[in-house]
Write a protein that holds these residues in place. Structure first.
Motif, mmCIF file in Angstrom:
data_model
loop_
_atom_site.group_PDB
_atom_site.id
_atom_site.type_symbol
_atom_site.label_atom_id
_atom_site.label_comp_id
_atom_site.label_asym_id
_atom_site.label_seq_id
_atom_site.Cartn_x
_atom_site.Cartn_y
_atom_site.Cartn_z
ATOM 1 N N SER A 113 -13.601 2.620 -0.175
ATOM 2 C CA SER A 113 -12.985 2.418 1.133
ATOM 3 C C SER A 113 -12.082 3.599 1.472
ATOM 4 N N CYS B 223 -12.585 -3.655 3.767
ATOM 5 C CA CYS B 223 -12.712 -3.980 2.347
ATOM 6 C C CYS B 223 -11.323 -3.946 1.723
ATOM 7 N N GLU B 224 -10.779 -5.114 1.433
ATOM 8 C CA GLU B 224 -9.427 -5.223 0.895
ATOM 9 C C GLU B 224 -8.408 -4.555 1.821
ATOM 10 N N GLY B 225 -8.654 -4.564 3.109
ATOM 11 C CA GLY B 225 -7.732 -3.996 4.083
ATOM 12 C C GLY B 225 -8.300 -2.801 4.834
ATOM 13 N N THR C 80 -10.569 0.531 -3.861
ATOM 14 C CA THR C 80 -10.591 -0.932 -3.991
ATOM 15 C C THR C 80 -10.517 -1.277 -5.472
ATOM 16 N N VAL C 81 -10.066 -2.485 -5.772
ATOM 17 C CA VAL C 81 -10.001 -2.898 -7.179
ATOM 18 C C VAL C 81 -10.748 -4.210 -7.430
ATOM 19 N N LYS C 82 -10.933 -5.011 -6.380
ATOM 20 C CA LYS C 82 -11.553 -6.332 -6.554
ATOM 21 C C LYS C 82 -12.989 -6.408 -6.060
ATOM 22 N N THR C 83 -13.403 -5.516 -5.164
ATOM 23 C CA THR C 83 -14.715 -5.634 -4.537
ATOM 24 C C THR C 83 -15.770 -4.896 -5.357
ATOM 25 N N ALA D 131 -14.453 -0.018 5.018
ATOM 26 C CA ALA D 131 -15.409 0.215 3.936
ATOM 27 C C ALA D 131 -16.328 1.378 4.299
ATOM 28 N N ASN E 268 -17.535 -0.278 -7.945
ATOM 29 C CA ASN E 268 -16.656 -0.805 -6.899
ATOM 30 C C ASN E 268 -17.047 -0.243 -5.548
ATOM 31 N N GLN E 269 -16.804 -1.010 -4.487
ATOM 32 C CA GLN E 269 -16.985 -0.544 -3.115
ATOM 33 C C GLN E 269 -15.936 0.533 -2.824
#
Length: 129
Positions: free
Chosen positions: A6, A32-34, A123-126, A37, A3-4
């Motif tokens: 952040s 990255c998701e807010g 992060t959880v999705k990136t 990153a 995962n990326q």
């Protein structure tokens, strides 16, 4: 897949007593998701990497001095991270501000022998390929 990482990602140090959160300044201009990153250059002590409560590494001069004063009994002292090298390996195929992106499997070495790793990426999705 990694995962990326952040702002707010949780890190642990092998010689630290408590987790710490990564601070990523918005200078990379990538969110990255807010939150901002991170890239591999986000390793500056007391700016990106905050203390891990106390340090118990005998290689740390402050811990060594306190241990010597206590007649050889290991005496942990306040942590001051000493990270002079960037995170490794990073994600060489993804660039953020012309540097490899920071993923959650990267590690950072402290000058006193500790290995800093991520317990949560922030992060959880990136995902990074």
């Amino acid at each position: 897949m990694p995962n990326q990482v952040s702002m707010g990602a949780l890190m642990t140090c092998t010689f630290g007593a408590a987790p710490s959160a990564l601070v990523v300044l918005p200078k990379n201009k990538v969110l990255c998701e807010g939150p901002p990153a991170a890239n591999i250059m986000d390793h500056v002590p007391l700016m990106n990497i905050m203390p891990f409560a106390v340090c118990s590494s005998p290689a740390n001069p402050v811990v060594a001095a306190a241990t010597a004063a206590a007649l050889g009994v290991l005496t942990p002292m306040p942590c001051i991270p000493a990270t002079s090298a960037p995170w490794v390996p990073g994600a060489p195929t993804v660039l953020i501000a012309n540097m490899p992106a920071l993923d959650n499997i990267s590690k950072c070495m402290c000058n006193w022998g500790g290995v800093i790793a991520f317990s949560s990426a922030g992060t959880v999705k990136t995902m990074i390929p």
